[in-house]
Scaffold this active site. Structure first.
Site, PDB file in Angstrom:
ATOM      1  N   ASP A  92       0.848  -1.185   0.000  1.00 28.95           N
ATOM      2  CA  ASP A  92       0.000   0.000   0.000  1.00 28.95           C
ATOM      3  C   ASP A  92       0.887   1.240   0.000  1.00 28.95           C
ATOM      4  O   ASP A  92       2.107   1.148   0.077  1.00 28.95           O
ATOM      5  CB  ASP A  92      -0.966  -0.020   1.190  1.00 28.95           C
ATOM      6  CG  ASP A  92      -0.258   0.091   2.532  1.00 28.95           C
ATOM      7  OD1 ASP A  92       0.976   0.293   2.558  1.00 28.95           O
ATOM      8  OD2 ASP A  92      -0.927  -0.028   3.564  1.00 28.95           O
ATOM      9  N   GLY A  94       0.582   4.178   2.013  1.00 30.78           N
ATOM     10  CA  GLY A  94       0.579   5.064   3.171  1.00 30.78           C
ATOM     11  C   GLY A  94      -0.685   5.887   3.253  1.00 30.78           C
ATOM     12  O   GLY A  94      -0.905   6.607   4.221  1.00 30.78           O
ATOM     13  N   ASP A 268      -8.044  -7.081   0.865  1.00 28.28           N
ATOM     14  CA  ASP A 268      -7.083  -7.283   1.952  1.00 28.28           C
ATOM     15  C   ASP A 268      -7.746  -6.898   3.257  1.00 28.28           C
ATOM     16  O   ASP A 268      -8.663  -6.072   3.279  1.00 28.28           O
ATOM     17  CB  ASP A 268      -5.830  -6.422   1.754  1.00 28.28           C
ATOM     18  CG  ASP A 268      -6.058  -4.993   2.237  1.00 28.28           C
ATOM     19  OD1 ASP A 268      -5.692  -4.684   3.391  1.00 28.28           O
ATOM     20  OD2 ASP A 268      -6.621  -4.178   1.476  1.00 28.28           O
ATOM     21  N   CYS A 306     -13.159 -28.186   8.112  1.00 31.36           N
ATOM     22  CA  CYS A 306     -12.008 -27.384   7.679  1.00 31.36           C
ATOM     23  C   CYS A 306     -10.821 -28.267   7.319  1.00 31.36           C
ATOM     24  O   CYS A 306     -10.544 -29.271   7.978  1.00 31.36           O
ATOM     25  CB  CYS A 306     -11.622 -26.408   8.785  1.00 31.36           C
ATOM     26  SG  CYS A 306     -10.236 -25.341   8.351  1.00 31.36           S
ATOM     27  N   CYS A 308      -7.634 -27.206   7.344  1.00 30.14           N
ATOM     28  CA  CYS A 308      -6.382 -26.594   7.795  1.00 30.14           C
ATOM     29  C   CYS A 308      -5.594 -27.496   8.743  1.00 30.14           C
ATOM     30  O   CYS A 308      -6.131 -28.437   9.346  1.00 30.14           O
ATOM     31  CB  CYS A 308      -6.638 -25.234   8.442  1.00 30.14           C
ATOM     32  SG  CYS A 308      -7.208 -25.298  10.162  1.00 30.14           S
ATOM     33  N   CYS A 311      -7.069 -27.665  12.400  1.00 29.53           N
ATOM     34  CA  CYS A 311      -8.243 -28.524  12.593  1.00 29.53           C
ATOM     35  C   CYS A 311      -7.912 -30.002  12.428  1.00 29.53           C
ATOM     36  O   CYS A 311      -8.622 -30.865  12.967  1.00 29.53           O
ATOM     37  CB  CYS A 311      -9.353 -28.111  11.624  1.00 29.53           C
ATOM     38  SG  CYS A 311     -10.122 -26.534  12.061  1.00 29.53           S
ATOM     39  N   HIS A 337      -6.063 -21.186  10.939  1.00 31.37           N
ATOM     40  CA  HIS A 337      -7.446 -21.587  10.675  1.00 31.37           C
ATOM     41  C   HIS A 337      -8.252 -20.449  10.053  1.00 31.37           C
ATOM     42  O   HIS A 337      -8.943 -20.649   9.043  1.00 31.37           O
ATOM     43  CB  HIS A 337      -8.139 -22.053  11.955  1.00 31.37           C
ATOM     44  CG  HIS A 337      -9.614 -22.195  11.766  1.00 31.37           C
ATOM     45  ND1 HIS A 337     -10.187 -23.295  11.151  1.00 31.37           N
ATOM     46  CD2 HIS A 337     -10.645 -21.342  12.032  1.00 31.37           C
ATOM     47  CE1 HIS A 337     -11.493 -23.123  11.069  1.00 31.37           C
ATOM     48  NE2 HIS A 337     -11.799 -21.940  11.598  1.00 31.37           N
TER      49      HIS A 337
END
Length: 374
Positions: A92, A94, A268, A306, A308, A311, A337
């Site tokens: 980004d 600023g 984002d 899930c 991940c 999990c 997660h």
């Protein structure tokens, strides 16, 4: 030649599923970018981000300019080498700090006080381009003015005009810099608060400068969701269909899906990992507060569906214990997660668009995460 190109694979109403191609390769849209403010997503490393399936990560120019310094990042190989991140990266400008830190703003640029030691930092549209060139992300954003909402019309007018003037200066400077990284793209940013006419005007003025992609800024800064969506609906139709459209700072499930429905390509937000550090868990049945005593003896995973790492191996009871004793491992495991949840939602959205069932996904997300299910 533009460094970025959006290839639209399928459409369902305004929503799009495509691929953004950059000098580094390609990533699918809709895409969510975890926020790596100081060169890292808090509590995670680059291997963790690869494991959860992140394709693009955001770095904060303001913070990286202060610590360790843009020149230091460049000497250490640029943002990718410096952080060990092999995927795509966006920095980004600023501009968000104009909203959050209330610096001194004039027609030429912005003067900040360092959050670390109070020293003064000056950013102009040109120096923001140069700093991000040194940092070396694949995509950099122009310096903009993000007004705090609610705001008077005259405040929004100044923000739109300054953002447009700074965008023109940044575009001109970016084009003439011979030393910029190979293929580094530059995105313009649309402002205008929640005023539909200013949003449309800002979008048209920004598109006229022919950027590689377009950020939609100045939203998710305190306004109610209906106002955000109205402003977004007034903006997106004026942005090119063949360039990425990036809604800045939105990361909740309903916000993401509603924005995709309006034609947004990437997002984002630091919220998923910030929530994780406080024990708030994103699941397919809604938000779970891991600090609640009911989970103390719970052997179930955070979310039975899930995929991940967290999990697959650790229980709610164990993770609650880690949070309760202040063990930083909890931040990492719950962040893994929560990011997996958001990234999987984006994958689900892409699939639903291609299979022409996005409306059903939209309704299901609203049913779980809408205003009646906080």
């Amino acid at each position: 030649m533009s460094a970025l190109r959006l290839e639209v694979a399928a459409t369902d109403g305004a929503a799009r599923a495509g691929t953004v191609r950059t000098a580094r390769g390609s990533y699918p849209t809709p895409a969510f970018m975890p926020g790596g403010t100081r060169g890292a997503v808090k509590a995670l490393d680059s291997i963790d981000l690869e494991t959860v399936g992140a394709q693009v990560v955001l770095g904060n120019t303001y913070h990286l300019m202060l610590r360790p310094g843009a020149a230091t990042v460049a000497r250490l190989g640029g943002l990718h080498r410096f952080t060990g991140w092999t995927g795509h990266a966006l920095t980004d400008s600023g501009g968000y700090q104009v909203h959050s830190l209330r610096p001194s703003v004039d027609d030429d640029g912005v003067t900040f006080a360092s959050v670390y030691d109070g020293t003064r930092l000056r950013l102009t549209p040109e120096s923001a381009v140069e700093a991000q060139g040194l940092i070396g992300a694949d995509i950099q954003m122009v310096l903009d003015v993000c007004a705090t909402l609610p705001a008077e019309l005259n405040v929004l007018r100044v923000a739109v005009d300054r953002t447009a003037q700074w965008a023109e200066r940044a575009r001109r400077h970016h084009r003439r810099l011979e030393a910029r990284p190979e293929g580094q793209a530059l995105f313009g940013i649309v402002q205008g608060g929640t005023d539909p006419l200013l949003r449309a005007e800002s979008a048209q003025r920004t598109v006229a400068l022919e950027f590689d992609g377009y950020g939609i800024g100045g939203l998710s800064v305190g306004e109610p969701r209906p106002a955000l969506l109205e402003a977004l609906a007034a903006t997106v139709p004026h942005l090119p269909a063949d360039r990425p459209r990036y809604l800045m700072g939105v990361g909740d499930p309903v916000g993401l899906i509603e924005a995709v429905a309006l034609g947004v390509d990437q997002f984002d937000c630091v919220a998923p990992t910030r929530m994780a550090r406080h024990g708030s868990v994103l699941t397919r049945t809604g938000k779970l507060n891991l600090r609640n005593a009911v989970h103390a003896n719970d052997d179930a995973p955070l979310d039975a569906e899930c995929r991940c790492l967290t999990c697959s191996r650790w229980s709610r009871g164990y993770l609650r214990h880690l949070l309760g004793v202040g063990e930083p491992t909890a931040w990492r495991l719950v962040s893994i997660h929560n990011l997996t949840f958001v990234l999987d939602l984006m994958t689900e959205a892409r699939t639903a668009i291609v299979e022409q069932r996005f409306d059903a996904l939209r309704a299901a997300v609203a049913d779980v995460w809408g205003p009646n299910n906080p």
